[in-house]
Design a protein around this motif. Sequence first.
Motif, PDB file in Angstrom:
ATOM      1  N   THR A 197      -6.453   8.230   6.696  1.00  0.00           N
ATOM      2  CA  THR A 197      -6.562   7.277   5.438  1.00  0.00           C
ATOM      3  C   THR A 197      -7.562   6.162   5.667  1.00  0.00           C
ATOM      4  N   TYR A 198      -7.969   5.560   4.824  1.00  0.00           N
ATOM      5  CA  TYR A 198      -8.893   4.271   5.030  1.00  0.00           C
ATOM      6  C   TYR A 198      -8.029   3.305   5.623  1.00  0.00           C
ATOM      7  N   LYS A 199      -6.700   3.208   5.289  1.00  0.00           N
ATOM      8  CA  LYS A 199      -5.690   2.154   5.946  1.00  0.00           C
ATOM      9  C   LYS A 199      -5.704   2.506   7.407  1.00  0.00           C
ATOM     10  N   ASP A 200      -5.744   3.717   7.743  1.00  0.00           N
ATOM     11  CA  ASP A 200      -5.482   4.050   9.112  1.00  0.00           C
ATOM     12  C   ASP A 200      -6.736   3.640  10.012  1.00  0.00           C
ATOM     13  N   ALA A 201      -7.846   3.377   9.259  1.00  0.00           N
ATOM     14  CA  ALA A 201      -9.096   3.051   9.983  1.00  0.00           C
ATOM     15  C   ALA A 201      -9.371   1.682   9.852  1.00  0.00           C
ATOM     16  N   GLY A 202      -8.227   0.814   9.196  1.00  0.00           N
ATOM     17  CA  GLY A 202      -8.319  -0.666   9.437  1.00  0.00           C
ATOM     18  C   GLY A 202      -8.515  -1.113   8.122  1.00  0.00           C
ATOM     19  N   VAL A 203      -8.743  -0.407   6.895  1.00  0.00           N
ATOM     20  CA  VAL A 203      -9.180  -1.034   5.815  1.00  0.00           C
ATOM     21  C   VAL A 203      -7.981  -0.902   4.688  1.00  0.00           C
ATOM     22  N   ASP A 204      -7.186  -1.909   4.179  1.00  0.00           N
ATOM     23  CA  ASP A 204      -6.177  -1.791   3.291  1.00  0.00           C
ATOM     24  C   ASP A 204      -6.685  -2.012   1.831  1.00  0.00           C
ATOM     25  N   LYS A 205      -7.004  -0.991   0.862  1.00  0.00           N
ATOM     26  CA  LYS A 205      -7.588  -1.241  -0.503  1.00  0.00           C
ATOM     27  C   LYS A 205      -6.613  -2.190  -1.222  1.00  0.00           C
ATOM     28  N   GLU A 206      -5.252  -1.932  -0.844  1.00  0.00           N
ATOM     29  CA  GLU A 206      -4.048  -2.540  -1.838  1.00  0.00           C
ATOM     30  C   GLU A 206      -4.368  -4.168  -1.668  1.00  0.00           C
TER      31      GLU A 206
ATOM     32  N   GLY B 173      -6.915  -5.722  -0.722  1.00  0.00           N
ATOM     33  CA  GLY B 173      -8.109  -6.241  -1.760  1.00  0.00           C
ATOM     34  C   GLY B 173      -7.641  -6.250  -3.328  1.00  0.00           C
ATOM     35  N   TYR B 174      -6.888  -5.094  -3.818  1.00  0.00           N
ATOM     36  CA  TYR B 174      -6.610  -5.370  -5.258  1.00  0.00           C
ATOM     37  C   TYR B 174      -5.814  -6.799  -5.413  1.00  0.00           C
ATOM     38  N   GLU B 175      -4.805  -7.005  -4.343  1.00  0.00           N
ATOM     39  CA  GLU B 175      -3.947  -8.158  -4.638  1.00  0.00           C
ATOM     40  C   GLU B 175      -4.942  -9.436  -4.521  1.00  0.00           C
ATOM     41  N   GLU B 176      -5.889  -9.716  -3.585  1.00  0.00           N
ATOM     42  CA  GLU B 176      -6.694 -10.655  -3.564  1.00  0.00           C
ATOM     43  C   GLU B 176      -7.388 -10.871  -5.024  1.00  0.00           C
ATOM     44  N   VAL B 177      -7.884  -9.938  -5.539  1.00  0.00           N
ATOM     45  CA  VAL B 177      -8.555 -10.078  -7.010  1.00  0.00           C
ATOM     46  C   VAL B 177      -7.300 -10.922  -7.783  1.00  0.00           C
ATOM     47  N   LYS B 178      -6.207 -10.298  -7.698  1.00  0.00           N
ATOM     48  CA  LYS B 178      -5.320 -10.841  -8.863  1.00  0.00           C
ATOM     49  C   LYS B 178      -4.890 -12.361  -8.371  1.00  0.00           C
ATOM     50  N   LEU B 179      -4.885 -12.799  -7.016  1.00  0.00           N
ATOM     51  CA  LEU B 179      -4.607 -13.984  -6.792  1.00  0.00           C
ATOM     52  C   LEU B 179      -5.787 -15.166  -7.203  1.00  0.00           C
ATOM     53  N   ILE B 180      -6.962 -14.555  -7.128  1.00  0.00           N
ATOM     54  CA  ILE B 180      -8.127 -15.330  -7.246  1.00  0.00           C
ATOM     55  C   ILE B 180      -8.481 -15.564  -8.700  1.00  0.00           C
TER      56      ILE B 180
END
Length: 340
Positions: free
Chosen positions: A5-14, A16-23
């Motif tokens: 998965t993308y997360k296995d490669a070091g990129v955690d999309k979730e 990113g979604y959390e950051e958008v909510k925070l800012i």
Amino acid sequence: MAGLTYKDAGVDKEKGYEEVKLIKNLVKKTYSKNVLTDLGGFAGLFQLDLSDIKEPVLISGTDGVGTKIKLAMEMDKHDTVGIDCVAMCVNDIICQGARPLFFLDYIATGELEPAKMKSLVSGVVDGCMDASCALIGGETAEMPGIYGKDDYDLAGFAVGLADKARIITSKDLEVGDVAIAIKSSGLHSNGFSLVRKAMEVAGVSLDDKFDENSSIGEKLLTPTKIYVKEIQNLMGQVNLKAVSNITGGGLYENIPRVLKDDMDCEFVLERDDVDPIFKKIQEWGDISTDEMYSTFNMGLGMVVFVGKEDEAKVLEILGDQGKTVGQVTKGNKEVKIELR
């Protein structure tokens, strides 16, 4: 066995979604009626109000925070470098007479930590509010393998508006005009590779005491001053013939950018006026005075040029933040500095 998965490669999309909510709510604080989009779209939309502009000209600039970022990472303090990012961009475009309209940021990191990104963006928001511009978009890129886990970089892009007839171009600059400096808030965001090397040579730590109120690290992280209000105020009352943002290269590099080919600028500066942080850096690295003035702003964050007849008015407007420091003379685009 499940595939990669993308997360296995070091990129955690979730994250990113959390950051958008925070800012999201932070960013909205910078919005005006001109902003037509919300955070999360493919592009930011900004409606121009040209009701008082005869010949509109867009003026843009881009810059980053530089290796000052390294200090923020080492101190785990991330809420001020966003101000630096905005300042380094808007302070350039106001030199041409622009009124900042909107800003975009770009953050690249090794591993996305939403709370840290929120802290970074909070600084960008503070800078945009100080500069009276809207943060209408940005990008956070998670780039494992390019950046270390805790590393990040921050850059920005500013767009401003000016009426063509009011663009500051140096065309009216004359021999005899005066140079008036507006104080800096410290180092701003330039020369930190030299600062860090000087600290290394002297064995100085960011945690060491600078004065009664702050550590050396806190002093060095003082955000870059944003000069939008000062320049806009002066433009409304006097004829600003030239404006120079004293960034990397100090007076020696930035003043010639606004001089005509047959002009010099002669500065007379007081040694006692220099912020103590510059004296410390010079001492740590046994740095020559010429090198200091060739690298840092030395307390002069912005220099404006006006006719002698406007000098008193400018000084009155700026108050204790302004001081006459030089004069335009005949020459060949050289800067001469006399220290007293």
